[in-house]
Enzyme design. Structure first.
Site, PDB file in Angstrom:
ATOM      1  N   CYS A 282      -0.770  -7.910  -0.846  1.00 29.84           N
ATOM      2  CA  CYS A 282      -0.736  -6.735   0.038  1.00 29.84           C
ATOM      3  C   CYS A 282       0.413  -6.813   1.042  1.00 29.84           C
ATOM      4  O   CYS A 282       1.019  -5.794   1.373  1.00 29.84           O
ATOM      5  CB  CYS A 282      -2.027  -6.634   0.838  1.00 29.84           C
ATOM      6  SG  CYS A 282      -3.483  -6.339  -0.141  1.00 29.84           S
TER       7      CYS A 282
ATOM      8  N   ASP B 176      -2.957   5.184  -2.905  1.00 30.44           N
ATOM      9  CA  ASP B 176      -2.307   4.042  -2.275  1.00 30.44           C
ATOM     10  C   ASP B 176      -1.649   3.274  -3.416  1.00 30.44           C
ATOM     11  O   ASP B 176      -2.256   3.089  -4.484  1.00 30.44           O
ATOM     12  CB  ASP B 176      -3.320   3.132  -1.572  1.00 30.44           C
ATOM     13  CG  ASP B 176      -3.691   3.624  -0.173  1.00 30.44           C
ATOM     14  OD1 ASP B 176      -3.351   4.774   0.159  1.00 30.44           O
ATOM     15  OD2 ASP B 176      -4.328   2.853   0.571  1.00 30.44           O
TER      16      ASP B 176
ATOM     17  N   ASP C  94       0.820  -1.222   0.000  1.00 31.14           N
ATOM     18  CA  ASP C  94       0.000   0.000   0.000  1.00 31.14           C
ATOM     19  C   ASP C  94       0.848   1.263   0.000  1.00 31.14           C
ATOM     20  O   ASP C  94       0.431   2.292  -0.536  1.00 31.14           O
ATOM     21  CB  ASP C  94      -0.896   0.050   1.251  1.00 31.14           C
ATOM     22  CG  ASP C  94      -1.843  -1.124   1.342  1.00 31.14           C
ATOM     23  OD1 ASP C  94      -1.893  -1.930   0.392  1.00 31.14           O
ATOM     24  OD2 ASP C  94      -2.522  -1.245   2.384  1.00 31.14           O
TER      25      ASP C  94
ATOM     26  N   HIS D 170      -7.865  -0.473  -3.556  1.00 32.25           N
ATOM     27  CA  HIS D 170      -6.820  -1.414  -3.960  1.00 32.25           C
ATOM     28  C   HIS D 170      -7.346  -2.340  -5.058  1.00 32.25           C
ATOM     29  O   HIS D 170      -8.323  -3.064  -4.873  1.00 32.25           O
ATOM     30  CB  HIS D 170      -6.255  -2.199  -2.774  1.00 32.25           C
ATOM     31  CG  HIS D 170      -5.744  -1.275  -1.703  1.00 32.25           C
ATOM     32  ND1 HIS D 170      -5.472  -1.695  -0.421  1.00 32.25           N
ATOM     33  CD2 HIS D 170      -5.454   0.057  -1.730  1.00 32.25           C
ATOM     34  CE1 HIS D 170      -5.046  -0.665   0.303  1.00 32.25           C
ATOM     35  NE2 HIS D 170      -5.041   0.416  -0.476  1.00 32.25           N
TER      36      HIS D 170
ATOM     37  N   ASP E  18      -5.979  -4.943  -6.293  1.00 29.35           N
ATOM     38  CA  ASP E  18      -5.472  -6.323  -6.325  1.00 29.35           C
ATOM     39  C   ASP E  18      -6.397  -7.360  -5.684  1.00 29.35           C
ATOM     40  O   ASP E  18      -5.963  -8.479  -5.392  1.00 29.35           O
ATOM     41  CB  ASP E  18      -4.049  -6.406  -5.754  1.00 29.35           C
ATOM     42  CG  ASP E  18      -3.900  -5.719  -4.412  1.00 29.35           C
ATOM     43  OD1 ASP E  18      -4.891  -5.168  -3.903  1.00 29.35           O
ATOM     44  OD2 ASP E  18      -2.777  -5.720  -3.873  1.00 29.35           O
TER      45      ASP E  18
HETATM   46  N1  GLY Z   1      -9.758  -3.889  -0.609  1.00 29.29           N
HETATM   47  C1  GLY Z   1     -10.138  -4.927  -1.488  1.00 29.29           C
HETATM   48  C2  GLY Z   1     -11.405  -5.583  -1.115  1.00 29.29           C
HETATM   49  O1  GLY Z   1     -11.970  -5.322  -0.072  1.00 29.29           O
HETATM   50  O2  GLY Z   1     -11.912  -6.413  -1.809  1.00 29.29           O
END
Ligand code: GLY
Length: 376
Positions: A361, A210, A134, A259, A261
């Protein structure tokens, strides 16, 4: 495990290698994509993991059932037995990586229980040093510190500074995006139900991002606008990398984006893993890529997921074009990957998952053996 102080100093001036006919300076930092053979990685730690204080920026991405925890226990430690179990999983992950031939570094734990303030606001504590993905983006030989949007994460980068200094002394490049002010103007508490850019809690008054909102595919880097990553942040990175890299903005059906990913995961040249709930259409540029549709997560519904959805099941880490770290309980994903000629390495990571991420992560690939290519 190699400690920070064992990193060789200032060798770079003397070490060169030939690459594509161009004489290049050797760098301990070198990673262009998510799949070249992994040589060196930073793995996070959970020491002093602290519940961040409640703020609209957190609420935008928190699972509803844990909001009360942040409202009532901000600044207090996460449950100690969960921290201990997560630490054991992180340590086991380090042993797996080392057994696969990867050099592992760890950040210096920072005491996140200490409060801090700027002229504009105060926080009763930080968060953790668990998710290096991050806080910094590695693009080629450069480490780029992210201008993170959560106040509780304002000083999170400090845990990595001694590592980054050593990489710098050994020939890596090191930059930081402008440090954001994060005044109240950086947040839009009226985001729920809004349209267009107003649907994000993060406004566009200064660059924020991030690093985990970006995935790297050689010369092409893909970003998602999210609750923590704004247009100015993406544009800052685009201009910073202009000339060598193209930064593309993607958008997905995710009401709580934070995020990329656990949504859109390029696995290897020509292979892409997607979240079926969030990716309605494969971006045109990926036409011709083999698409793997992630199976539904196997994380039990009742498992504590304080800071993310259960889709962190697809937050996997490629060790090269074939070997991939996957949570041991994600049997359908393991089977899918096997059927598509990958070599899954199952690892236990369920307790760590509770803190908001998984293998991608929890790591930051500092060096992968490979060069800069265009895959599109
Ligand atoms: N931050 C990614 C998710 O909650 O799926």
């Amino acid at each position: 495990m190699t400690t920070n102080t064992e990193i060789p100093r200032a060798v770079a001036d003397h070490e060169f290698h030939r690459s594509s006919g161009v004489l290049k300076q050797w760098s301990p930092v070198s990673s262009y994509n998510e799949w070249d053979p992994l040589e060196e990685v930073i793995v996070g730690v959970l020491d002093h993991a602290t519940i961040p204080s409640f703020h609209p920026a957190l609420e935008a991405t928190m699972p509803d059932r844990h909001v009360e925890l942040f409202k009532t226990r901000g600044g207090k430690p996460f449950p100690s037995e969960l921290i201990a179990a997560g630490q054991r999983e992180l340590d086991a992950l380090c042993r797996v990586l080392e057994a696969e031939g990867v050099i592992v570094r760890r950040p210096e734990p920072v005491d996140c229980s200490r409060g801090f303030a700027t002229p504009d606001w105060a926080e009763c504590g930080g968060l953790y040093s668990a998710m290096p993905r991050d806080v910094a983006l590695v693009v080629g030989s450069e480490i780029i510190e992210a201008p993170m949007a959560w106040r509780s994460r304002y000083f999170e980068i400090h845990a990595y500074r001694s590592l980054f200094r050593h990489y710098f002394e050994s020939g890596g490049r090191w930059a930081a995006a402008p440090r954001p002010v994060l005044s109240d103007a950086s947040y839009n508490p009226e985001y729920e139900g809004a349209e267009g850019d107003d649907r994000f809690v993060g406004t566009n008054v200064e660059p924020t991002f991030d690093a985990a909102d970006f995935v790297r595919c050689g010369r092409d880097i893909f970003a998602q606008r999210s609750h923590v990553t704004n247009h100015l942040g993406i544009e800052w990175l685009r201009r910073h990398l202009r000339g060598e890299y193209r930064v593309h903005e993607l958008s997905f059906n995710d009401p709580s984006p934070m995020h990329i990913d656990a949504t859109f995961v390029p696995l290897a040249p020509g292979k892409l893993l997607i979240n079926p709930e969030r990716v309605a259409k494969i971006p045109d540029v990926f036409r011709g890529w083999e698409v793997l549709v992630a199976p539904r997560p196997c994380i039990p519904e009742e498992h504590p997921m304080f800071m993310s959805s259960r889709w962190v099941s697809m937050n996997i880490l490629m060790l090269d074009h074939e070997r991939v770290l996957v949570e041991r309980g994600e049997k359908p994903l393991i089977e899918l990957l096997r059927s598509r000629r990958f070599t899954p390495i199952p690892c236990d990571f369920r307790h760590f998952n509770s803190f908001g991420g998984s293998f991608h992560c929890a790591t930051l690939d500092v060096r992968r053996r490979g060069e800069l290519h265009s895959y599109f």
